[in-house]
Design an enzyme around this catalytic site. Structure first.
Site, short mmCIF file in Angstrom:
data_model
loop_
_atom_site.label_atom_id
_atom_site.label_comp_id
_atom_site.label_asym_id
_atom_site.label_seq_id
_atom_site.Cartn_x
_atom_site.Cartn_y
_atom_site.Cartn_z
N VAL A 88 0.83 -1.20 0.00
CA VAL A 88 0.00 0.00 0.00
C VAL A 88 0.86 1.25 0.00
CG1 VAL A 88 -1.77 1.30 1.25
CG2 VAL A 88 -1.91 -1.20 1.12
N TYR A 89 1.93 1.25 0.80
CA TYR A 89 2.83 2.39 0.83
C TYR A 89 3.41 2.66 -0.56
CZ TYR A 89 6.92 5.22 2.03
OH TYR A 89 7.88 6.22 2.10
#
Length: 247
Positions: free
Chosen positions: A154-155
């Protein structure tokens, strides 16, 4: 053409500590007036401003949650009221919460999207309207975009979106001589990065880097300084991976 006088003004988001604080120090030493943005670290931001002012620079601190469009507008209002305009925006504010995709918490997903992506977008949208001609924008990305390490899904996705915005806004603002670039650090020895990592993991990360060491915050600040300074005027729409050679 962009003026290189000391009247240039830079906003650095998430600048109370770590990479952001180093960028603020460097741009102040380059002769810019700096706005040290913070979300919750008021004391650290005030101490950094005092340090810059005591060294002969010009600086103020300004609280703003970059995920809030109104707060970002107010941040630019503050810079304009204090210094007369804005020439440089460094979108540095970000958070990183690591987990395999199957285990990502909804709240963590939403928070990373809000701060890393929407927060950067809010700054870009405001800068596109309000930066003086000849200005500079630098978005802080990550070299994990391209490395695709487990637990960074996600980052890395938020930062990949930031890189896409970088390329597109560079084309949109080019006619005004405003450059837009990203700096994508590799592993940097910040408190945020080191927190929760065992010494063996840190050693493995160091071994991945051809130069044999973790980055320092000043390594990133120097790259930003070039991009927003007089020597960076023809660098536009680029992703500069400042990572010691990690591919």
């Amino acid at each position: 053409m962009m003026s290189i006088s000391s009247e240039r003004v830079a906003i650095i988001t998430g600048a109370s500590r770590g990479i952001g604080a180093s960028i603020a120090r460097r741009l102040a030493s380059d002769g810019m007036a700096v706005v040290v943005n913070y979300a919750g670290s008021e004391k650290a931001a005030a101490e950094l401003v005092d340090e810059i002012v005591n060294a002969g620079g010009r600086a103020i601190s300004a609280q703003a949650d970059v995920a809030d469009p109104r707060a970002v507008r107010n941040l630019f209002d503050t810079a304009e009221a204090e210094f007369g305009g804005v020439d440089v925006l460094v979108n540095n504010a970000g958070i990183m919460k690591l987990a395999p995709v199957a285990q990502v918490d909804d709240a963590d997903f939403d928070e990373m999207m809000a701060v890393n992506l929407k927060g950067t977008f809010n700054g870009l949208r405001e800068a596109a309207k309000r930066l003086r001609d000849g200005g500079r924008i630098v978005n802080i990305s990550t070299s994990v975009v391209g490395l695709y390490l487990p637990a960074y899904g996600v980052y890395a996705a938020t930062k990949a979106a930031v890189e896409a915005l970088t390329h597109i806004l560079a084309k949109e603002l080019g006619p005004r001589s405003i450059t837009v670039n990203s700096v994508a650090p590799g592993p940097v020895a910040t408190e945020l990065f080191l927190e929760g990592k065992a010494p063996a993991m840190i050693e493995r990360l160091e071994q991945m880097i051809p130069l044999g060491r973790l980055g320092e915050v000043d390594d990133i600040a120097r790259a930003v300084s070039v991009l927003v300074g007089p020597d960076g005027g023809w660098i536009n729409g680029q992703i500069v991976r400042v990572n010691g050679g990690v591919i």
